[in-house]
Write a protein that holds these residues in place. Structure first.
Motif, mmCIF file in Angstrom:
data_model
loop_
_atom_site.group_PDB
_atom_site.id
_atom_site.type_symbol
_atom_site.label_atom_id
_atom_site.label_comp_id
_atom_site.label_asym_id
_atom_site.label_seq_id
_atom_site.Cartn_x
_atom_site.Cartn_y
_atom_site.Cartn_z
ATOM 1 N N ALA A 34 0.631 -1.274 -0.116
ATOM 2 C CA ALA A 34 -0.085 0.146 -0.025
ATOM 3 C C ALA A 34 0.919 1.209 -0.124
ATOM 4 O O ALA A 34 0.383 2.398 -0.586
ATOM 5 C CB ALA A 34 -0.986 0.047 1.134
ATOM 6 N N LEU A 35 2.103 1.189 0.770
ATOM 7 C CA LEU A 35 3.024 2.359 0.846
ATOM 8 C C LEU A 35 3.557 2.435 -0.623
ATOM 9 O O LEU A 35 3.610 3.740 -1.151
ATOM 10 C CB LEU A 35 3.815 1.986 2.143
ATOM 11 N N TRP A 36 3.884 1.363 -1.200
ATOM 12 C CA TRP A 36 4.468 1.682 -2.523
ATOM 13 C C TRP A 36 3.510 2.046 -3.594
ATOM 14 O O TRP A 36 4.018 3.028 -4.453
ATOM 15 C CB TRP A 36 5.163 0.247 -3.032
ATOM 16 N N ILE A 37 2.465 1.728 -3.477
ATOM 17 C CA ILE A 37 1.283 2.016 -4.492
ATOM 18 C C ILE A 37 0.897 3.644 -4.303
ATOM 19 O O ILE A 37 1.101 4.411 -5.257
ATOM 20 C CB ILE A 37 0.017 1.184 -4.387
ATOM 21 N N THR A 38 0.826 4.116 -3.096
ATOM 22 C CA THR A 38 0.561 5.385 -2.618
ATOM 23 C C THR A 38 1.654 6.239 -3.082
ATOM 24 O O THR A 38 1.383 7.247 -3.858
ATOM 25 C CB THR A 38 0.427 5.531 -1.147
ATOM 26 N N VAL A 88 11.112 11.976 -7.383
ATOM 27 C CA VAL A 88 12.312 11.313 -7.514
ATOM 28 C C VAL A 88 12.322 10.801 -6.112
ATOM 29 O O VAL A 88 12.875 9.501 -5.864
ATOM 30 C CB VAL A 88 13.308 12.213 -7.878
ATOM 31 N N GLY A 89 12.550 11.647 -5.105
ATOM 32 C CA GLY A 89 12.478 11.063 -3.790
ATOM 33 C C GLY A 89 11.613 10.180 -3.064
ATOM 34 O O GLY A 89 12.026 9.625 -1.912
ATOM 35 N N LEU A 90 10.480 9.899 -3.688
ATOM 36 C CA LEU A 90 9.627 9.035 -3.128
ATOM 37 C C LEU A 90 10.117 7.679 -3.746
ATOM 38 O O LEU A 90 9.341 6.757 -3.029
ATOM 39 C CB LEU A 90 8.151 9.512 -3.711
ATOM 40 N N ILE A 91 10.319 7.607 -4.787
ATOM 41 C CA ILE A 91 10.718 6.156 -5.582
ATOM 42 C C ILE A 91 12.200 5.830 -5.510
ATOM 43 O O ILE A 91 12.456 4.741 -4.916
ATOM 44 C CB ILE A 91 10.283 6.094 -6.890
ATOM 45 N N LEU A 92 12.911 6.534 -6.273
ATOM 46 C CA LEU A 92 14.318 6.180 -6.418
ATOM 47 C C LEU A 92 15.231 5.787 -5.208
ATOM 48 O O LEU A 92 15.775 4.865 -5.195
ATOM 49 C CB LEU A 92 15.049 7.218 -7.308
ATOM 50 N N PRO A 93 15.350 6.488 -3.943
ATOM 51 C CA PRO A 93 16.141 5.971 -3.003
ATOM 52 C C PRO A 93 15.731 4.540 -2.392
ATOM 53 O O PRO A 93 16.843 3.917 -2.471
ATOM 54 C CB PRO A 93 15.888 7.041 -1.807
ATOM 55 N N ALA A 94 14.608 4.123 -2.307
ATOM 56 C CA ALA A 94 14.085 2.974 -1.992
ATOM 57 C C ALA A 94 14.302 1.919 -2.946
ATOM 58 O O ALA A 94 14.778 0.980 -2.598
ATOM 59 C CB ALA A 94 12.551 2.986 -1.373
ATOM 60 N N ALA A 99 -3.408 13.712 2.569
ATOM 61 C CA ALA A 99 -3.392 12.508 3.250
ATOM 62 C C ALA A 99 -2.778 11.504 2.968
ATOM 63 O O ALA A 99 -1.970 10.646 3.664
ATOM 64 C CB ALA A 99 -4.973 12.297 3.246
ATOM 65 N N MET A 100 -2.340 11.260 1.552
ATOM 66 C CA MET A 100 -1.634 10.316 0.946
ATOM 67 C C MET A 100 -0.106 10.423 1.290
ATOM 68 O O MET A 100 0.527 9.415 1.864
ATOM 69 C CB MET A 100 -1.679 10.270 -0.543
ATOM 70 N N ALA A 101 0.241 11.610 1.396
ATOM 71 C CA ALA A 101 1.564 11.828 1.577
ATOM 72 C C ALA A 101 1.974 11.782 3.189
ATOM 73 O O ALA A 101 2.886 11.189 3.391
ATOM 74 C CB ALA A 101 2.176 13.422 1.305
#
Length: 127
Positions: A4-8, A60-66, A110-112
């Motif tokens: 759910a966190l990845w999708i959001t 970029v910061g929501l996806i790439l670092p992880a 809310a999603m963030a």
């Protein structure tokens, strides 16, 4: 919960990348898109480019670092930055009297907040 966190985070990244178009599209053209886009006329072209750059960095910061496992602590920090960005967007819309268009910003806020909470807490990458 991790899924759910990845999708959001993915949805938020897509929203931010789409929203960052304000860096490239002239503000008069954006304002012509409809009543919900009139806010761009209140900002200078430089300010719109700065907002667009913040949105690109957040995406970029929501996806790439992880995904790359390089400094994954940046994910909740990017989400926290988005919470602040959307809080400012809500404030701006309230000042302009655009109460109906606040709904989308509230959902994104809310999603963030969910991503920030989840990645700082129960599903952190450092645990």
């Amino acid at each position: 919960m991790n899924v759910a966190l990845w999708i959001t985070a993915g949805v938020l990244a897509a929203v931010c990348l789409t929203g960052s178009a304000k860096m490239f599209v002239p503000r008069e053209k954006m304002a012509a898109l409809g009543a919900s886009a009139q806010w761009v006329l209140d900002f200078s072209p430089g300010a719109l480019k700065a907002i667009g750059a913040v949105e690109q960095l957040a995406a970029v910061g929501l996806i790439l670092p992880a995904a790359l496992d390089i400094a994954p602590v940046l994910v909740p920090l990017a989400a926290t930055g988005l919470v602040l960005l959307f809080a400012c967007a809500i404030t701006m819309r309230l000042c302009r009297g655009e109460k109906i268009t606040i709904v989308g910003d509230l959902i994104y806020l809310a999603m963030a907040a969910f991503v920030a909470w989840g990645r700082f807490g129960p599903e952190s990458f450092t645990g």
